[in-house]
Each structure stands twice: as C-alpha cells, then as structure tokens.
Design a protein around this motif. Structure first.
Motif, PDB file in Angstrom:
ATOM      1  N   GLN A   1      -0.775  -2.931  -4.369  1.00 56.03           N
ATOM      2  CA  GLN A   1      -0.167  -1.762  -3.726  1.00 56.03           C
ATOM      3  C   GLN A   1      -1.093  -1.197  -2.653  1.00 56.03           C
ATOM      4  O   GLN A   1      -0.629  -0.767  -1.596  1.00 56.03           O
ATOM      5  N   ASP A   2      -2.380  -1.198  -2.908  1.00 53.98           N
ATOM      6  CA  ASP A   2      -3.334  -0.705  -1.913  1.00 53.98           C
ATOM      7  C   ASP A   2      -3.348  -1.573  -0.662  1.00 53.98           C
ATOM      8  O   ASP A   2      -3.695  -1.110   0.419  1.00 53.98           O
ATOM      9  N   GLN A   3      -2.995  -2.846  -0.806  1.00 55.27           N
ATOM     10  CA  GLN A   3      -3.035  -3.773   0.328  1.00 55.27           C
ATOM     11  C   GLN A   3      -1.743  -3.786   1.138  1.00 55.27           C
ATOM     12  O   GLN A   3      -1.727  -4.235   2.274  1.00 55.27           O
ATOM     13  N   ILE A   4      -0.659  -3.316   0.538  1.00 52.88           N
ATOM     14  CA  ILE A   4       0.633  -3.363   1.233  1.00 52.88           C
ATOM     15  C   ILE A   4       0.693  -2.226   2.261  1.00 52.88           C
ATOM     16  O   ILE A   4       0.505  -1.072   1.947  1.00 52.88           O
ATOM     17  N   LYS A   5       0.970  -2.599   3.455  1.00 48.30           N
ATOM     18  CA  LYS A   5       1.073  -1.613   4.533  1.00 48.30           C
ATOM     19  C   LYS A   5       2.399  -1.824   5.261  1.00 48.30           C
ATOM     20  O   LYS A   5       2.925  -2.935   5.333  1.00 48.30           O
ATOM     21  N   VAL A   6       2.945  -0.760   5.794  1.00 51.78           N
ATOM     22  CA  VAL A   6       4.193  -0.833   6.537  1.00 51.78           C
ATOM     23  C   VAL A   6       3.930  -0.351   7.957  1.00 51.78           C
ATOM     24  O   VAL A   6       3.304   0.683   8.164  1.00 51.78           O
ATOM     25  N   LEU A   7       4.382  -1.134   8.923  1.00 54.49           N
ATOM     26  CA  LEU A   7       4.220  -0.745  10.324  1.00 54.49           C
ATOM     27  C   LEU A   7       5.267   0.317  10.665  1.00 54.49           C
ATOM     28  O   LEU A   7       6.461   0.109  10.518  1.00 54.49           O
TER      29      LEU A   7
END
Length: 85
Positions: free
Chosen positions: A67-73
C-alpha cells in the motif's frame, strides 16, 4: 519466597517465515479451518493460534508495504493511493 518456574515443554519449534504473502495466507486459512473444526487438542490449538498470529502479522506487514508503494497519478502529481470504501 522462590519464584515459580515456567515449563517450556509445550513450546513448539520455531517455524520458518513464509516465502510470500500467498503462502502465508494459505497456511493461515488452513489453521483457521483446523481451529474452527473444534477437533484439535488444546495444546495443538494454542500452537495453531500462535502460528496464526505470526502469519497474520506477516500478511499485514506485506499489505502495508504494498500500500505504501502504490501511487496514483493525479494532475501530474504523485499522491499516495487511498482506497474508497
């Protein structure tokens, strides 16, 4: 007054850490099924519960890391991903 000694005769040997999330989850699900069956002796149930707690912590740690690695542009900015519930 002497202190009471704690017996470690029921201590289970240390089991290895799971290879990955999927194997940990599979083992955890199996343990839950065995515990819920009501067919385990008390000592085995305690050992299964303890192993389950270790597996649960492992799974939670893996999920938090992902979850810490998932990013949304979003509008050219990287923002932490947040699930919508």
């Amino acid at each position: 007054m002497p202190k009471a000694s704690v017996s470690k005769t029921s201590a289970a040997p240390e089991l290895p850490e799971p290879d990955n999330y999927e194997s940990a989850l599979q083992e955890l699900e199996g343990l839950v099924a065995r515990i819920e069956s009501g067919q385990l002796p008390l000592g085995d149930m305690l050992a299964a519960y303890q192993r389950g707690a270790v597996l649960l912590a492992f799974c939670r740690g893996k999920l938090e890391a992902v979850q810490d690695q998932i990013k949304v542009l979003d509008e050219g900015q990287l923002k932490p991903w947040a699930s919508e519930e």
